[in-house]
Design an enzyme around this catalytic site. Structure first.
Site, PDB file in Angstrom:
ATOM      1  N   LEU A  26       0.828  -1.221   0.000  1.00 39.32           N
ATOM      2  CA  LEU A  26       0.000   0.000   0.000  1.00 39.32           C
ATOM      3  C   LEU A  26       0.855   1.261   0.000  1.00 39.32           C
ATOM      4  O   LEU A  26       1.856   1.349   0.700  1.00 39.32           O
ATOM      5  CB  LEU A  26      -0.902  -0.022   1.238  1.00 39.32           C
ATOM      6  CG  LEU A  26      -1.799   1.189   1.479  1.00 39.32           C
ATOM      7  CD1 LEU A  26      -3.154   0.729   2.040  1.00 39.32           C
ATOM      8  CD2 LEU A  26      -1.168   2.190   2.463  1.00 39.32           C
ATOM      9  N   ASP A  73       0.384   8.821   1.626  1.00 39.57           N
ATOM     10  CA  ASP A  73       0.795  10.212   1.402  1.00 39.57           C
ATOM     11  C   ASP A  73       2.136  10.396   0.682  1.00 39.57           C
ATOM     12  O   ASP A  73       3.117   9.736   1.033  1.00 39.57           O
ATOM     13  CB  ASP A  73       0.960  10.941   2.739  1.00 39.57           C
ATOM     14  CG  ASP A  73      -0.172  10.709   3.695  1.00 39.57           C
ATOM     15  OD1 ASP A  73      -1.153  10.047   3.331  1.00 39.57           O
ATOM     16  OD2 ASP A  73      -0.073  11.202   4.834  1.00 39.57           O
ATOM     17  N   GLN A 104       4.621   7.319   1.605  1.00 39.58           N
ATOM     18  CA  GLN A 104       4.331   6.412   2.693  1.00 39.58           C
ATOM     19  C   GLN A 104       4.087   5.040   2.087  1.00 39.58           C
ATOM     20  O   GLN A 104       3.295   4.896   1.141  1.00 39.58           O
ATOM     21  CB  GLN A 104       3.046   6.860   3.417  1.00 39.58           C
ATOM     22  CG  GLN A 104       3.228   8.059   4.298  1.00 39.58           C
ATOM     23  CD  GLN A 104       3.830   7.689   5.639  1.00 39.58           C
ATOM     24  OE1 GLN A 104       3.177   7.101   6.476  1.00 39.58           O
ATOM     25  NE2 GLN A 104       5.089   8.040   5.828  1.00 39.58           N
ATOM     26  N   TYR A 147       5.872   8.073   9.936  1.00 41.39           N
ATOM     27  CA  TYR A 147       4.696   8.717   9.346  1.00 41.39           C
ATOM     28  C   TYR A 147       5.100   9.940   8.511  1.00 41.39           C
ATOM     29  O   TYR A 147       6.275  10.229   8.338  1.00 41.39           O
ATOM     30  CB  TYR A 147       3.698   9.094  10.456  1.00 41.39           C
ATOM     31  CG  TYR A 147       2.808   7.939  10.883  1.00 41.39           C
ATOM     32  CD1 TYR A 147       3.053   6.620  10.474  1.00 41.39           C
ATOM     33  CD2 TYR A 147       1.699   8.161  11.700  1.00 41.39           C
ATOM     34  CE1 TYR A 147       2.223   5.578  10.866  1.00 41.39           C
ATOM     35  CE2 TYR A 147       0.863   7.114  12.101  1.00 41.39           C
ATOM     36  CZ  TYR A 147       1.136   5.823  11.681  1.00 41.39           C
ATOM     37  OH  TYR A 147       0.309   4.800  12.067  1.00 41.39           O
ATOM     38  N   GLU A 155      -5.262  16.719   9.039  1.00 39.83           N
ATOM     39  CA  GLU A 155      -4.050  15.999   8.653  1.00 39.83           C
ATOM     40  C   GLU A 155      -3.346  16.759   7.524  1.00 39.83           C
ATOM     41  O   GLU A 155      -3.969  17.498   6.765  1.00 39.83           O
ATOM     42  CB  GLU A 155      -4.389  14.586   8.163  1.00 39.83           C
ATOM     43  CG  GLU A 155      -4.937  13.688   9.255  1.00 39.83           C
ATOM     44  CD  GLU A 155      -5.056  12.223   8.826  1.00 39.83           C
ATOM     45  OE1 GLU A 155      -4.616  11.354   9.593  1.00 39.83           O
ATOM     46  OE2 GLU A 155      -5.576  11.945   7.729  1.00 39.83           O
TER      47      GLU A 155
HETATM   48  C1  FRU Z   1      -2.754  10.712   6.172  1.00 37.84           C
HETATM   49  C2  FRU Z   1      -2.035  10.037   7.325  1.00 37.84           C
HETATM   50  C3  FRU Z   1      -1.121  10.999   8.024  1.00 37.84           C
HETATM   51  C4  FRU Z   1      -0.111  10.084   8.667  1.00 37.84           C
HETATM   52  C5  FRU Z   1       0.051   9.034   7.598  1.00 37.84           C
HETATM   53  C6  FRU Z   1       0.384   7.662   8.102  1.00 37.84           C
HETATM   54  O1  FRU Z   1      -3.139   9.844   5.193  1.00 37.84           O
HETATM   55  O2  FRU Z   1      -2.968   9.481   8.220  1.00 37.84           O
HETATM   56  O3  FRU Z   1      -1.783  11.855   8.938  1.00 37.84           O
HETATM   57  O4  FRU Z   1       1.092  10.715   8.961  1.00 37.84           O
HETATM   58  O5  FRU Z   1      -1.173   8.994   6.891  1.00 37.84           O
HETATM   59  O6  FRU Z   1       0.637   6.782   7.045  1.00 37.84           O
END
Ligand code: FRU
Length: 484
Positions: free
Chosen positions: A44, A47, A63, A106, A221
C-alpha cells in the site's frame, strides 16, 4: 490472511524475501496498475512526503507498507527526477529503526539545508499497552540518498492529544517554522499548529494557526503552506468537517484557503478565503506542495483515501500518487495544471474527428478535447463494444455541467456516491485535458480551473473511447510512455 496487530507491525526483516518478491510481481503484473504515475512496488502507498528540490533534482517519497494492502508499519520510499515526470526509484529511505518511529515513520517534509536534505517527520510510537506518542523527528539525507542522524525534536504538548503529526518545514526570514496537524485536548477539534526554531534543534510552539472562524472537525491531517503568485495557500485535510461549512462528498476532503499573507509569529493568515475543495473527483488526499528554487509552486497528491478499501486490495496492493501539478492563482481561485514536461512522454499524436474517437491499444493515454457550446453528450472511456461497461463523463455545455460517473465496473466507496460533478460556464465551449493510466483518471478542465481525479475499475480489456451521440468537438490523442 488475517491482518492481526502483530502481523501489521512485524519488523520488515522478519518477512521472508520470497513473500516480498511474490507481492512485487503481483503488483507489477496487475492490469489495473499505473504505468506513468508513482505506484506501489508492492503493498500500500499513501501520502507523498518530502516533496522537495535538492542537489539539482526533485525528490519525493511516499508512505509505504510493502507487505499488503493495509495500513501497517509505515516507511518512506524515495524517488528522484530531473523533470517531475521521469521518476527513478531510489528504494527504502526511512524505515522504523528506533524508539521514536518504532510503529511507523509517518508523514513529513523535506528542505535543502546546507549540502544536505533536512527531513522532518512524525514517528509513531506505541507503548506495550498500545498508548501512542507522536514524536516529531529530524533526519538528514546526503547526496548518496543515505538518511542518518535521526533525532527526536519534540512530542505533543499537554494541550494536544496523540493526534499530532505531519510536520511541514518552512523557512521565512531566517527562522524555521514547522506546520503540523493537531487535535486539541480540551475540545478534541482539528487545528494547524505552528512551531518555530532558529537552529532546527530547539523548537517552541507559537500556537494554532488562525485561518478560519469555522469548526474544522475533529482532526486536520497533512497541512501545507505554499506561496502561489503573491498569495499564501494553505492546503489541508480536515476530518469530521461539517458539510455546512464546506460541501464535499469524499469520506474526508482535501481543502484549501488562499490568504493575502501570513503572519507566522502571530499564527495568523491575513484575509483568508473560504474553504474550497482542491479536487472535484473521488480520491485525492494528503496533497503536498512546495516552492521550488525557480519560484514555482508544485503539488502532488495521494490518490486514495483513509478508511476506504479498493478493488486491488484483493491483489495485495493499493493506491498511487497523482501526476505533479503546477499551481497559480486566477480570479481568487487556485489553478492546477500538468507540468510542461508531461508532454515529453507523449507518443505519436492522432487527430480525432469521428464520434467513435478511438480504439486504444493500451490504457495509458492523454486525450485533449474541446467540446463546442450547445452540446449535451456522454463520453465513454475504457468502454466495451456496446458501451455498457465504461467510465462515463457527461458533458453539458448548455447548462454548464460535467459529471464523472464510476458506477460501472468494480464498486469503490459506494457509500460516498458514484458520481462527482463540477460546474462549468453555460453556453460556452469547454476544454478537457484527460489523462488515463489504466485505473486512474485525471481530468483538467479549462486549463486547470477544475481537476477531477479518480480511480475506476471497469474491465481492463475495455479499449474503446466513444461519444454516445454525434458531438461537435475537436481533439487530439496520444498514448503515453511507460515510466514504471
Ligand atoms: C494521512 C495520514 C497521516 C499520517 C500518515 C500515516 O493519510 O494518516 O496523517 O502521517 O497517513 O501513514
Amino acid at each position: 490472511m488475517e491482518w492481526t496487530r502483530e502481523k501489521r507491525y512485524l519488523p520488515y526483516n522478519e518477512w521472508d524475501a520470497d513473500t516480498l518478491m511474490h507481492l512485487q510481481s503481483q503488483a507489477s503484473r496487475s492490469n489495473y496498475q499505473m504505468r506513468y504515475h508513482l505506484r506501489p512496488i508492492s503493498g500500500l502507498v499513501n501520502d507523498p512526503n518530502g516533496f522537495s528540490y535538492y542537489n539539482s533534482e526533485y525528490h519525493v517519497f511516499y508512505q509505504s507498507y510493502p507487505f499488503g494492502a493495509v495500513h501497517g508499519l509505515k516507511s518512506w520510499v524515495h524517488f528522484k527526477s530531473q523533470d517531475l515526470v521521469h521518476w527513478e526509484r531510489q528504494g527504502l529511505a526511512i524505515e522504523p529503526s528506533f524508539k521514536g518511529d518504532s510503529h511507523g515513520a509517518y508523514s513529513g517534509s523535506a528542505k535543502q539545508i546546507g549540502d544536505k536534505l533536512f527531513i522532518m517527520y512524525t514517528g509513531n510510537h506505541r507503548s506495550e499497552d498500545w498508548i501512542r506518542t507522536p514524536y516529531q523527528i529530524s533526519a538528514w539525507m546526503n547526496k548518496d540518498g543515505v538518511v542518518s542522524d535521526k533525532e527526536i525534536l519534540f512530542k505533543n504538548p499537554s494541550h494536544i492529544t496523540e493526534h499530532f503529526r505531519d510536520p511541514q518545514i518552512i523557512e521565512k526570514d531566517g527562522t524555521y517554522y514547522a506546520i503540523l496537524g493537531a487535535q486539541d485536548e480540551q475540545n478534541k477539534k482539528g487545528h494547524v499548529d505552528i512551531w518555530k526554531s532558529q537552529n532546527l534543534k530547539d523548537w517552541e510552539e507559537i500556537g494554532f494557526l488562525n485561518f478560519t472562524d469555522e469548526d474544522m472537525g475533529y482532526m486536520i491531517e497533512c497541512p501545507n503552506l505554499v506561496q502561489v503568485d503573491d498569495k499564501w495557500v494553505l492546503i489541508f485535510c480536515p476530518q469530521g468537517l461539517n458539510k455546512s461549512v464546506a460541501n464535499y462528498q469524499n469520506i474526508y476532503p482535501n481543502m484549501y484557503v488562499i490568504a493575502d499573507d501570513i503572519d507566522f509569529e502571530n499564527a495568523k493568515m491575513i484575509n483568508p478565503s473560504k474553504l474550497k475543495n482542491l479536487d472535484e473527483g473521488f480520491d485525492v488526499y494528503a496533497t503536498q506542495a512546495f516552492n521550488a528554487p525557480d519560484g514555482k509552486a508544485y503539488e502532488i497528491s495521494w490518490v486514495g483515501l483513509p478508511d476506504i478499501t479498493y478493488p486491488t486490495d484483493d491483489e495485495n496492493w493499493a493506491n498511487c500518487l497523482s501526476q505533479v501539478k503546477e499551481l497559480s492563482i486566477k480570479d481568487g481561485k487556485l489553478i492546477q495544471k500538468p507540468v510542461k514536461s508531461i508532454e515529453s512522454i507523449r507518443k505519436t499524436e492522432s487527430k480525432l474527428t469521428d464520434k467513435l474517437i478511438k480504439n486504444t491499444t493500451s490504457g495509458q493515454y492523454e486525450l485533449k478535447l474541446t467540446i463546442a457550446k450547445n452540446q449535451s453528450t456522454t463520453l465513454h472511456l475504457a468502454a466495451n463494444k456496446d458501451l455498457s461497461d465504461s467510465l462515463i463523463l457527461n458533458i453539458d455545455t448548455n447548462d454548464g455541467k460535467l459529471v464523472l460517473d464510476r458506477s460501472k465496473g468494480k464498486k469503490v466507496a459506494v457509500d460516498y456516491g458514484e458520481t462527482r460533478s463540477c460546474e462549468i460556464d453555460s453556453n460556452e465551449s469547454v476544454d478537457l485535458d484527460i489523462f488515463v493510466d489504466h485505473s486512474l483518471i485525471e481530468i483538467f478542465v479549462n486549463d486547470g480551473e477544475h481537476v477531477l481525479t479518480g480511480r475506476f475499475f471497469t474491465n481492463p480489456e475495455n479499449q474503446k473511447i466513444s461519444f454516445d451521440k454525434d458531438t461537435d468537438f475537436t481533439g487530439k490523442f496520444w498514448e503515453m510512455e511507460t515510466i514504471f
